[in-house]
Scaffold this active site. Structure first.
Site, PDB file in Angstrom:
ATOM      1  N   GLY A  16       0.795  -1.231   0.000  1.00 15.56           N
ATOM      2  CA  GLY A  16       0.000   0.000   0.000  1.00 15.56           C
ATOM      3  C   GLY A  16       0.822   1.272   0.000  1.00 15.56           C
ATOM      4  O   GLY A  16       0.344   2.312   0.456  1.00 15.56           O
ATOM      5  N   ASN A  18       1.508   3.023  -2.588  1.00 13.07           N
ATOM      6  CA  ASN A  18       0.777   3.962  -3.455  1.00 13.07           C
ATOM      7  C   ASN A  18      -0.456   4.517  -2.749  1.00 13.07           C
ATOM      8  O   ASN A  18      -0.794   5.686  -2.923  1.00 13.07           O
ATOM      9  CB  ASN A  18       0.390   3.278  -4.768  1.00 13.07           C
ATOM     10  CG  ASN A  18       1.549   3.233  -5.736  1.00 13.07           C
ATOM     11  OD1 ASN A  18       1.937   4.259  -6.290  1.00 13.07           O
ATOM     12  ND2 ASN A  18       2.129   2.055  -5.923  1.00 13.07           N
ATOM     13  N   ARG A  68     -14.532 -15.384 -10.537  1.00 10.22           N
ATOM     14  CA  ARG A  68     -13.937 -14.041 -10.617  1.00 10.22           C
ATOM     15  C   ARG A  68     -15.050 -12.986 -10.731  1.00 10.22           C
ATOM     16  O   ARG A  68     -14.949 -11.891 -10.190  1.00 10.22           O
ATOM     17  CB  ARG A  68     -13.025 -13.996 -11.849  1.00 10.22           C
ATOM     18  CG  ARG A  68     -12.146 -12.785 -11.942  1.00 10.22           C
ATOM     19  CD  ARG A  68     -11.284 -12.846 -13.188  1.00 10.22           C
ATOM     20  NE  ARG A  68     -10.331 -13.945 -13.172  1.00 10.22           N
ATOM     21  CZ  ARG A  68      -9.171 -13.926 -12.539  1.00 10.22           C
ATOM     22  NH1 ARG A  68      -8.806 -12.843 -11.880  1.00 10.22           N
ATOM     23  NH2 ARG A  68      -8.372 -14.956 -12.557  1.00 10.22           N
ATOM     24  N   MET A  93      -3.729  -6.975  -7.095  1.00  7.87           N
ATOM     25  CA  MET A  93      -3.144  -8.028  -7.925  1.00  7.87           C
ATOM     26  C   MET A  93      -4.162  -9.029  -8.466  1.00  7.87           C
ATOM     27  O   MET A  93      -3.801 -10.143  -8.842  1.00  7.87           O
ATOM     28  CB  MET A  93      -2.046  -8.758  -7.132  1.00  7.87           C
ATOM     29  CG  MET A  93      -0.933  -7.849  -6.647  1.00  7.87           C
ATOM     30  SD  MET A  93      -0.231  -6.812  -7.950  1.00  7.87           S
ATOM     31  CE  MET A  93       0.828  -7.988  -8.776  1.00  7.87           C
ATOM     32  N   LEU A  96     -10.083  -7.917 -12.588  1.00  8.27           N
ATOM     33  CA  LEU A  96     -11.531  -7.758 -12.451  1.00  8.27           C
ATOM     34  C   LEU A  96     -12.215  -8.191 -13.744  1.00  8.27           C
ATOM     35  O   LEU A  96     -11.627  -8.144 -14.821  1.00  8.27           O
ATOM     36  CB  LEU A  96     -11.873  -6.292 -12.155  1.00  8.27           C
ATOM     37  CG  LEU A  96     -11.287  -5.725 -10.863  1.00  8.27           C
ATOM     38  CD1 LEU A  96     -11.628  -4.247 -10.731  1.00  8.27           C
ATOM     39  CD2 LEU A  96     -11.780  -6.492  -9.647  1.00  8.27           C
ATOM     40  N   HIS A 112       0.613   0.798 -13.252  1.00 10.32           N
ATOM     41  CA  HIS A 112       1.380  -0.363 -13.694  1.00 10.32           C
ATOM     42  C   HIS A 112       2.870   0.019 -13.755  1.00 10.32           C
ATOM     43  O   HIS A 112       3.214   1.072 -14.295  1.00 10.32           O
ATOM     44  CB  HIS A 112       0.898  -0.799 -15.078  1.00 10.32           C
ATOM     45  CG  HIS A 112       1.581  -2.030 -15.552  1.00 10.32           C
ATOM     46  ND1 HIS A 112       1.288  -3.291 -15.054  1.00 10.32           N
ATOM     47  CD2 HIS A 112       2.582  -2.209 -16.447  1.00 10.32           C
ATOM     48  CE1 HIS A 112       2.066  -4.181 -15.633  1.00 10.32           C
ATOM     49  NE2 HIS A 112       2.856  -3.551 -16.481  1.00 10.32           N
ATOM     50  N   ASP A 148      -4.202  -4.590 -18.310  1.00  9.53           N
ATOM     51  CA  ASP A 148      -3.143  -3.594 -18.527  1.00  9.53           C
ATOM     52  C   ASP A 148      -3.217  -3.000 -19.925  1.00  9.53           C
ATOM     53  O   ASP A 148      -2.203  -2.917 -20.649  1.00  9.53           O
ATOM     54  CB  ASP A 148      -1.757  -4.223 -18.272  1.00  9.53           C
ATOM     55  CG  ASP A 148      -1.579  -4.660 -16.832  1.00  9.53           C
ATOM     56  OD1 ASP A 148      -2.218  -4.070 -15.937  1.00  9.53           O
ATOM     57  OD2 ASP A 148      -0.812  -5.609 -16.582  1.00  9.53           O
ATOM     58  N   GLN A 174       8.882   2.927  -8.035  1.00  6.19           N
ATOM     59  CA  GLN A 174       7.866   3.295  -7.033  1.00  6.19           C
ATOM     60  C   GLN A 174       7.967   4.761  -6.626  1.00  6.19           C
ATOM     61  O   GLN A 174       6.945   5.397  -6.373  1.00  6.19           O
ATOM     62  CB  GLN A 174       7.971   2.383  -5.823  1.00  6.19           C
ATOM     63  CG  GLN A 174       7.425   0.986  -6.150  1.00  6.19           C
ATOM     64  CD  GLN A 174       6.647   0.379  -5.003  1.00  6.19           C
ATOM     65  OE1 GLN A 174       7.205   0.150  -3.955  1.00  6.19           O
ATOM     66  NE2 GLN A 174       5.382   0.104  -5.217  1.00  6.19           N
ATOM     67  N   GLU A 177       5.988   6.327  -9.140  1.00  8.19           N
ATOM     68  CA  GLU A 177       4.561   6.011  -8.947  1.00  8.19           C
ATOM     69  C   GLU A 177       3.941   6.912  -7.883  1.00  8.19           C
ATOM     70  O   GLU A 177       2.830   7.424  -8.054  1.00  8.19           O
ATOM     71  CB  GLU A 177       4.390   4.552  -8.515  1.00  8.19           C
ATOM     72  CG  GLU A 177       4.677   3.548  -9.610  1.00  8.19           C
ATOM     73  CD  GLU A 177       4.382   2.106  -9.173  1.00  8.19           C
ATOM     74  OE1 GLU A 177       4.051   1.310 -10.037  1.00  8.19           O
ATOM     75  OE2 GLU A 177       4.490   1.804  -7.965  1.00  8.19           O
TER      76      GLU A 177
END
Ligand code: GRF
Length: 212
Positions: A16, A18, A68, A93, A96, A112, A148, A174, A177
């Site tokens: 977490g 981000n 799913r 991860m 959907l 991403h 993606d 990161q 990001e």
């Protein structure tokens, strides 16, 4: 004209960091409010970060559903139950199913750790090193029916150095990001992003005309 902050749900699966960047960015603006942090697994650090910030959390366990699609529906139900009008996948991860896009059209944002369309999937940093690229980066994009793949909101390049390993490169990715995700989410929340096919237009004037 009063513009109220956009309620969003953040979906996480792990550390977490981000999410933390989004939480921290709220010190500088109130374009969005984090209604809830949803995780597909219990006990992850991101849930602690949310709780420390006083943000509601809920675990929607991946293992608790037969399909799913059912899992996706439960996540959307949870997000909407907290009033969220958009989803931000911040290190989430799981893939959907399209029912999420039907319920949050042009309102799901993913981050991403590569310059899409290069290196999609769950091992983007490792794949970039293996391939031998000298430049990789970060992509923030809207989610569509493919993994993606959706329209790109912003990208930033990150150099790959000869001595990089997955850990050192991911750390540099990161840090980018954490800077760009809050910018993208705030722009979305201000209503200045318009999706036109593959393209995302940034239009400050549109945001000024938007009331939520
Ligand atoms: C990020 O690098 C993100 O791009 C990728 O997973 C990582 C999550 O990191 N999808 P964190 O949980 O936000 O620290």
């Amino acid at each position: 004209m009063t513009v109220s902050p956009l309620p969003i749900a953040i979906l996480i699966s792990g550390s977490g960091s981000n999410l933390q960047a989004l939480l921290d960015s709220q010190r500088y603006g109130i374009d969005f409010v984090i209604s809830v942090v949803l995780s597909d697994r219990p006990g992850v650090k991101g849930l602690d970060r949310a709780a420390e910030a006083g943000v509601e959390t809920e675990v929607v366990p991946w293992s608790g559903f037969d399909s799913r699609s059912d899992f996706t529906a439960a996540l959307c139900d949870a997000a909407m139950g907290y009033g969220a009008q958009a989803l931000v996948l911040a290190g989430f991860m799981r893939v959907l199913t399209p029912n999420a896009i039907e319920r949050f059209p042009d309102a799901i944002i993913n981050i991403h750790p590569a310059l899409l369309p290069a290196f999609p999937g769950a091992h983007a940093v490792e794949d970039a090193i293996r391939y031998g690229v000298t430049v990789t980066g970060v992509t923030v994009h809207f989610v569509d029916e493919q993994v993606d793949h959706g329209p790109i909101i912003l990208q930033e390049a990150v150099a790959v150095y000869p001595r990089d390993d997955v850990e050192s490169l991911h750390a540099r990715i990161q840090s980018v990001e954490h800077r760009v995700l809050p910018v993208a989410v705030a722009a979305y929340a201000r209503g200045i992003l318009t999706v036109q096919g593959r393209y995302v237009r940034w239009d400050q004037a549109a945001g000024e005309a938007t009331t939520r």
